[in-house]
Design a protein around this motif. Structure first.
Motif, PDB file in Angstrom:
ATOM      1  N   GLN A 193       0.835  -1.204   0.000  1.00  0.00           N
ATOM      2  CA  GLN A 193       0.000   0.000   0.000  1.00  0.00           C
ATOM      3  C   GLN A 193       0.872   1.256   0.000  1.00  0.00           C
ATOM      4  O   GLN A 193       0.614   2.214  -0.734  1.00  0.00           O
ATOM      5  N   VAL A 194       1.913   1.261   0.834  1.00  0.00           N
ATOM      6  CA  VAL A 194       2.830   2.404   0.873  1.00  0.00           C
ATOM      7  C   VAL A 194       3.494   2.581  -0.486  1.00  0.00           C
ATOM      8  O   VAL A 194       3.656   3.710  -0.985  1.00  0.00           O
ATOM      9  N   PHE A 195       3.876   1.458  -1.110  1.00  0.00           N
ATOM     10  CA  PHE A 195       4.517   1.517  -2.431  1.00  0.00           C
ATOM     11  C   PHE A 195       3.578   2.152  -3.459  1.00  0.00           C
ATOM     12  O   PHE A 195       3.988   2.998  -4.270  1.00  0.00           O
ATOM     13  N   ILE A 196       2.311   1.743  -3.447  1.00  0.00           N
ATOM     14  CA  ILE A 196       1.339   2.305  -4.385  1.00  0.00           C
ATOM     15  C   ILE A 196       1.230   3.825  -4.195  1.00  0.00           C
ATOM     16  O   ILE A 196       1.219   4.595  -5.158  1.00  0.00           O
ATOM     17  N   ILE A 197       1.161   4.249  -2.948  1.00  0.00           N
ATOM     18  CA  ILE A 197       1.030   5.680  -2.654  1.00  0.00           C
ATOM     19  C   ILE A 197       2.275   6.431  -3.109  1.00  0.00           C
ATOM     20  O   ILE A 197       2.186   7.530  -3.675  1.00  0.00           O
ATOM     21  N   LEU A 198       3.454   5.845  -2.870  1.00  0.00           N
ATOM     22  CA  LEU A 198       4.695   6.512  -3.274  1.00  0.00           C
ATOM     23  C   LEU A 198       4.755   6.670  -4.792  1.00  0.00           C
ATOM     24  O   LEU A 198       5.147   7.724  -5.310  1.00  0.00           O
ATOM     25  N   VAL A 199       4.377   5.615  -5.512  1.00  0.00           N
ATOM     26  CA  VAL A 199       4.394   5.689  -6.979  1.00  0.00           C
ATOM     27  C   VAL A 199       3.395   6.727  -7.471  1.00  0.00           C
ATOM     28  O   VAL A 199       3.689   7.525  -8.385  1.00  0.00           O
ATOM     29  N   SER A 200       2.213   6.753  -6.880  1.00  0.00           N
ATOM     30  CA  SER A 200       1.203   7.730  -7.273  1.00  0.00           C
ATOM     31  C   SER A 200       1.669   9.148  -6.978  1.00  0.00           C
ATOM     32  O   SER A 200       1.460  10.075  -7.769  1.00  0.00           O
ATOM     33  N   THR A 201       2.319   9.329  -5.845  1.00  0.00           N
ATOM     34  CA  THR A 201       2.846  10.654  -5.502  1.00  0.00           C
ATOM     35  C   THR A 201       3.913  11.086  -6.486  1.00  0.00           C
ATOM     36  O   THR A 201       3.956  12.238  -6.937  1.00  0.00           O
ATOM     37  N   LEU A 202       4.797  10.137  -6.855  1.00  0.00           N
ATOM     38  CA  LEU A 202       5.834  10.441  -7.847  1.00  0.00           C
ATOM     39  C   LEU A 202       5.210  10.802  -9.195  1.00  0.00           C
ATOM     40  O   LEU A 202       5.693  11.709  -9.889  1.00  0.00           O
ATOM     41  N   SER A 203       4.124  10.118  -9.545  1.00  0.00           N
ATOM     42  CA  SER A 203       3.433  10.431 -10.796  1.00  0.00           C
ATOM     43  C   SER A 203       2.850  11.844 -10.762  1.00  0.00           C
ATOM     44  O   SER A 203       2.932  12.592 -11.748  1.00  0.00           O
ATOM     45  N   ASN A 204       2.274  12.221  -9.643  1.00  0.00           N
ATOM     46  CA  ASN A 204       1.725  13.574  -9.519  1.00  0.00           C
ATOM     47  C   ASN A 204       2.805  14.640  -9.607  1.00  0.00           C
ATOM     48  O   ASN A 204       2.592  15.720 -10.151  1.00  0.00           O
ATOM     49  N   LEU A 205       3.997  14.331  -9.058  1.00  0.00           N
ATOM     50  CA  LEU A 205       5.093  15.312  -9.071  1.00  0.00           C
ATOM     51  C   LEU A 205       5.685  15.475 -10.464  1.00  0.00           C
ATOM     52  O   LEU A 205       6.011  16.580 -10.898  1.00  0.00           O
ATOM     53  N   THR A 206       5.848  14.355 -11.179  1.00  0.00           N
ATOM     54  CA  THR A 206       6.542  14.396 -12.478  1.00  0.00           C
ATOM     55  C   THR A 206       5.592  14.589 -13.646  1.00  0.00           C
ATOM     56  O   THR A 206       6.022  14.940 -14.742  1.00  0.00           O
ATOM     57  N   GLY A 207       4.309  14.332 -13.426  1.00  0.00           N
ATOM     58  CA  GLY A 207       3.358  14.411 -14.535  1.00  0.00           C
ATOM     59  C   GLY A 207       3.332  13.175 -15.405  1.00  0.00           C
ATOM     60  O   GLY A 207       2.607  13.121 -16.409  1.00  0.00           O
ATOM     61  N   LEU A 208       4.122  12.177 -15.077  1.00  0.00           N
ATOM     62  CA  LEU A 208       4.144  10.927 -15.848  1.00  0.00           C
ATOM     63  C   LEU A 208       2.890  10.120 -15.533  1.00  0.00           C
ATOM     64  O   LEU A 208       2.556   9.923 -14.350  1.00  0.00           O
ATOM     65  N   PRO A 209       2.193   9.605 -16.546  1.00  0.00           N
ATOM     66  CA  PRO A 209       0.965   8.844 -16.287  1.00  0.00           C
ATOM     67  C   PRO A 209       1.282   7.463 -15.731  1.00  0.00           C
ATOM     68  O   PRO A 209       2.332   6.876 -16.009  1.00  0.00           O
ATOM     69  N   LEU A 210       0.345   6.951 -14.949  1.00  0.00           N
ATOM     70  CA  LEU A 210       0.481   5.601 -14.430  1.00  0.00           C
ATOM     71  C   LEU A 210       0.068   4.604 -15.508  1.00  0.00           C
ATOM     72  O   LEU A 210      -0.840   4.860 -16.312  1.00  0.00           O
ATOM     73  N   THR A 211       0.698   3.474 -15.532  1.00  0.00           N
ATOM     74  CA  THR A 211       0.373   2.443 -16.524  1.00  0.00           C
ATOM     75  C   THR A 211      -0.986   1.836 -16.199  1.00  0.00           C
ATOM     76  O   THR A 211      -1.429   1.841 -15.040  1.00  0.00           O
ATOM     77  N   ALA A 212      -1.614   1.309 -17.200  1.00  0.00           N
ATOM     78  CA  ALA A 212      -2.936   0.706 -17.012  1.00  0.00           C
ATOM     79  C   ALA A 212      -2.900  -0.459 -16.023  1.00  0.00           C
ATOM     80  O   ALA A 212      -3.774  -0.557 -15.139  1.00  0.00           O
ATOM     81  N   PRO A 213      -1.909  -1.386 -16.132  1.00  0.00           N
ATOM     82  CA  PRO A 213      -1.873  -2.479 -15.144  1.00  0.00           C
ATOM     83  C   PRO A 213      -1.720  -1.966 -13.712  1.00  0.00           C
ATOM     84  O   PRO A 213      -2.319  -2.514 -12.790  1.00  0.00           O
TER      85      PRO A 213
END
Length: 859
Positions: free
Chosen positions: A231-251
């Motif tokens: 769960q922490v990993f998911i949040i960290l990746v989502s936060t990084l996506s919000n910071l960089t503007g990179l979209p999250l992959t569909a999977p």
């Protein structure tokens, strides 16, 4: 880089992140408080989706569960802009929403709301609601963050302290729901909020002792930990996506969606296990201290969380999705949030404190004592306040009566010491009435601290100190260790079946800390209660032998003379700050008493030794006195006298008068280097050498002096020598033959009145006893004496007498004094000159022996 430094570096970085969040968050407080005074209300609450809808919003078609895509054209995730649009709408501007309906194929719909003014009554309930919001949004995160980092910085090597920090950071994130994910507060909320449950679960596993099941099967906990860390990993990746503007992959989005379905139950399970494991441990752990800690957590958590839990439970059962204010009275919500602050405080206490008190002890010694003593202070302040108001009232109502004003003011000032006296008496009564045990202990230790200073015998001192400490604090085992040959050994023990075989090296780290006047507190396993422990493994074994919990330094004059070791109390309660303050005072006074005892014994030894030396010196003085002429034989045509006054009991100055063959008369004066016993022994050697050689020397005084030099040189050390003047007078020819071996030249005064001639008798050679015979030679001088001549020989103790300003009398002053006394008897001349030297010294200490001979030729 050392591991400890890395820990502090990580802590500092985390603290900087948390501090930045707090600065931003608290910076929003003025704006949020102003919004609380707006005369409108927000028609709905949301967190991406609508949570709660007020009637005016429901009338426009807004329903719970709708996903808000934008407000007035702005993304609903931009919280700062949304807050601004709400405020503008409150001033009559429409609020245009784009929402997506759930379960309708993802269709969107546009809605328009008009927020009508709703006058807010500024009553007590209104201000209580603002206070509730301030406590929840600002005080709770501030207290949680500061307390968490304080515990971590105090115990950086303690894994439990780090878990506690993560728990409080997660707790503080509850107040950050309104921030966008890419903002610093939003990132803080996502990161630490997602890790709250896993930190609570691990805390329960490892505190205060590791779970026995986890010791046997450590893999079991990973069933809970790994999904929570994911769960922490998911949040960290989502936060990084919000910071960089990179979209999250569909999977990844799909996996996140599936995980979202189990996230809430999983987090609730972890939090439930937190309470279940701690409760189970509180009844099964063997250590009484560990059980006390857990009971403190359980009780503290129940007290702190129960009011808030009641509100949350009501929300869950009733289905009401309103705010705290809508489901509970403002006063109850404020109390509930203030009680929540007890949770981090309780947790910090049981982690940091070296020995936890039982719950009833905390209540008795903490809350009751604080309320009782604080109540007295409050009463004192109230009385003072009323007194001040009374004085102002009198000044106002008796404006024309100056005498009355002065009288009332004087009476007010007179009441101040009365109020203070009553308050102090009341505090003492409270201590005696409600805290008799603590009061008695304080009285006993205070009296002990005062009394030990007067004790000068070591054994009774140690026995008294150990007994009083044991009696007052109910300490079963007390050991008093004293320094001996570079180690600290038990000098007195109480409560031990057999004397403990303990020897603490003075070079050990723990002793080094005690030498800095710092006490040491130990856990049950003999590890130290500090982030930087100093007790070595070897010392732990020895301290376990003493059953030590407290080590107190016994010091005096910056020297560690001893150690007081105290075992845990019979009640197993920890030593309080008051206990330690009194014990340190007792230890300090014991150190002074030990130093007094040592000094008393040393003074007694020195007194005995001094008495023995004085007796020996008195014998030596009497022997030396016998070496000086005891009788003055009559010599035709001469009036003579000599005297010696040593600076110490015995000295190195020498004078002598010798009756020689053929009616000749010998005159000697000398000054041995140094003072005291050593100089007096060389003086005796010089006297013996002279008397042995003079009887057979005849008229060859130069040869006589060479023989004396050889004898003295062989009989003395290299740093000993003597200046020496020797003369022989022949009454028949009236010729005075002499040799001066480096001595102050005697004066020969001839004539009278203003026509006095001074002859200095200088002929001779070097001092005696310094050089071997082959290196010295002496020359003999002679002078024919005439009627009225006066010969004065002296040592430098006379001519170099010093006054308090360290000025020398000098030979010139001596000579002038002799000229004034030339025609007086020899003894009178000597006495007057010594008196003149003493008058010049004006009470200054005599630093050298004073010796003089006076020979007057009859006219």
């Amino acid at each position: 880089m050392k591991w400890n430094a890395v820990q502090y570096l990580v802590l500092t970085a985390l603290f900087a992140f948390a501090a930045a969040m707090l600065v931003i968050h608290i910076g929003q407080a003025p704006k949020n408080l102003r919004a609380g005074f707006k005369d409108f209300r927000v028609p709905f609450t949301m967190d991406g989706r609508i949570l709660f809808v007020r009637p005016e919003a429901a009338a426009e078609g807004l329903r719970p569960g709708d996903q808000v895509l934008s407000i007035n054209g702005f993304r609903s995730s931009d919280n700062e802009i949304i807050s601004r649009e709400f405020e503008l709408a409150g001033d009559g501007k429409p609020l245009n929403l784009v929402v997506r309906r759930p379960g309708e194929g993802g269709t969107t719909e546009e809605l328009s709301l008009t927020i009508h003014p709703v006058p807010t009554e500024k009553n007590l309930n209104h201000y209580l609601r603002i206070a509730v919001g301030s406590v929840f949004n600002y005080l709770l995160p501030l207290v949680s963050i500061l307390l968490g980092f304080w515990v971590a910085f105090v115990r950086p090597r303690d894994f439990v302290a780090w878990l506690f920090l993560l728990m409080l950071l997660g707790l503080s994130s509850l107040a950050l729901e309104s921030y966008a994910p890419q903002s610093i507060p939003g990132m803080f909320r996502n990161i630490f909020g997602s890790g709250w449950a896993v930190s609570m679960f691990l805390f329960a596993v490892y505190f205060p002792e590791r779970l026995s099941l986890d010791k046997r099967h450590p893999w079991i906990k990973h069933i809970i930990v790994i999904p929570l860390l994911f769960q922490v990993f998911i949040i960290l990746v989502s936060t990084l996506s919000n910071l960089t503007g990179l979209p999250l992959t569909a999977p990844f989005r799909e996996i996140s969606g599936y995980y979202g379905m189990i996230a809430m139950p999983l987090n609730m399970l972890a939090i439930g296990l937190f309470f279940a494991l701690l409760g189970w441990k509180s009844g099964t752990l063997e250590s009484r201290d560990a059980r006390r800690r857990l009971r403190m957590i359980v009780v503290g958590t129940m007290v702190s969380m129960l009011p808030a839990f009641a509100i949350v439970l009501y929300v869950f059962i009733s289905g009401n999705r309103g705010s705290f204010f809508d489901v509970a009275p403002a006063w109850f919500a404020l109390i509930a949030l203030l009680f929540v602050l007890l949770f981090p405080l309780t947790m910090a206490y049981v982690i940091v404190v070296h020995r936890a008190m039982d719950v009833k002890v905390v209540v008795r010694q903490g809350i009751q004592y604080a309320l009782a003593r604080s109540g007295v202070r409050v009463l004192q302040l109230v009385l003072l306040f009323l007194l001040i108001l009374g004085v102002f009232w009198i000044m106002r109502n008796f404006e024309d009566d100056v005498a009355a004003q002065i009288g009332f003011v004087a009476a007010g000032f007179a009441l101040l010491p009365v109020i203070d006296l009553v308050a102090r008496r009341l505090k003492v009564w409270i201590d005696k009435r409600f805290f008799r045990e603590a009061y008695d202990a304080e009285q006993i230790l205070t009296e002990l601290s005062e009394n030990v200073r007067t004790m000068v015998e070591t054994e009774p001192l140690l026995e008294t100190v150990a007994g009083k400490i044991s009696e007052s604090l109910h300490v079963p085992q007390v050991a008093m260790l004293l320094r001996s040959d570079g180690r600290y050994l038990p000098a007195f023990v109480r409560g031990f079946d057999t004397p403990p075989a303990v020897a603490l090296s003075s070079d050990s780290p723990a002793i080094g800390k005690l030498k800095q006047d710092r006490y040491i507190v130990l856990y049950d396993d003999m590890t130290e209660v500090t982030s930087t422990p100093t007790v070595s493994l070897d010392e732990r074994e020895q301290l376990r032998e003493l059953n030590s919990q407290i080590l107190l330094p016994v010091s005096a004059k910056n020297e560690l003379s001893g150690i007081i070791s105290l075992s845990p109390k019979l009640s197993e309660e920890p030593y309080t700050a008051s206990d330690l303050r009194l014990l340190r005072s007792v230890a300090a006074q014991t150190g002074l008493a030990l130093e007094n005892s040592r000094l008393t014994a040393e003074v007694a030894r020195e007194a005995a030794q001094k008495e023995r030396l004085n007796a020996e010196l008195e014998i030596a003085r009497e022997v030396q006195e016998r070496l000086f002429p005891q009788e003055l034989p009559c010599v035709e045509g001469l009036d003579y006298y000599g005297a010696c006054r040593p600076a110490l009991g015995v000295g190195g100055d020498y004078y002598d008068f010798l009756t020689l063959p053929d009616g000749k008369f010998g005159i000697a004066i000398g000054d041995v280097s140094g003072k005291g016993i050593g100089a007096s022994l060389m003086m005796a050697s010089l006297q013996a050498s002279l008397r042995g050689q003079a009887l057979h020397a005849g008229d060859n005084l130069a040869a006589l002096m060479e023989h004396i030099n050889s004898l003295v040189y062989e009989a003395s050390t290299s740093n000993r020598y003597a200046t020496f003047f020797y003369a022989q007078y022949d009454p028949a020819s009236r010729v005075l033959s002499y040799v001066n071996a480096g001595h102050n030249p005697p004066f020969l005064l001839r004539g009278s009145g203003d026509d006095i001639e001074v002859i200095k008798l200088e002929t001779g050679g070097p001092v005696i006893g310094m050089l071997p015979a082959m290196l010295v030679s002496y020359e003999q001088g002679s002078v024919e004496l005439q009627n009225g001549d006066l010969l004065v020989g002296f040592t430098d103790g006379i001519s170099e007498a010093m006054n308090p300003d360290e000025e020398e009398w000098g030979e010139d002053a001596l000579l002038e004094e002799v000229k004034k006394l030339k025609n007086r008897p020899a003894r009178k001349i000597l006495d007057e000159i010594v008196d003149s030297a003493d008058r010049f010294a004006d009470g200054a200490k005599q630093h050298d022996d004073m010796t003089m001979v006076v020979v007057s030729v009859a006219g």
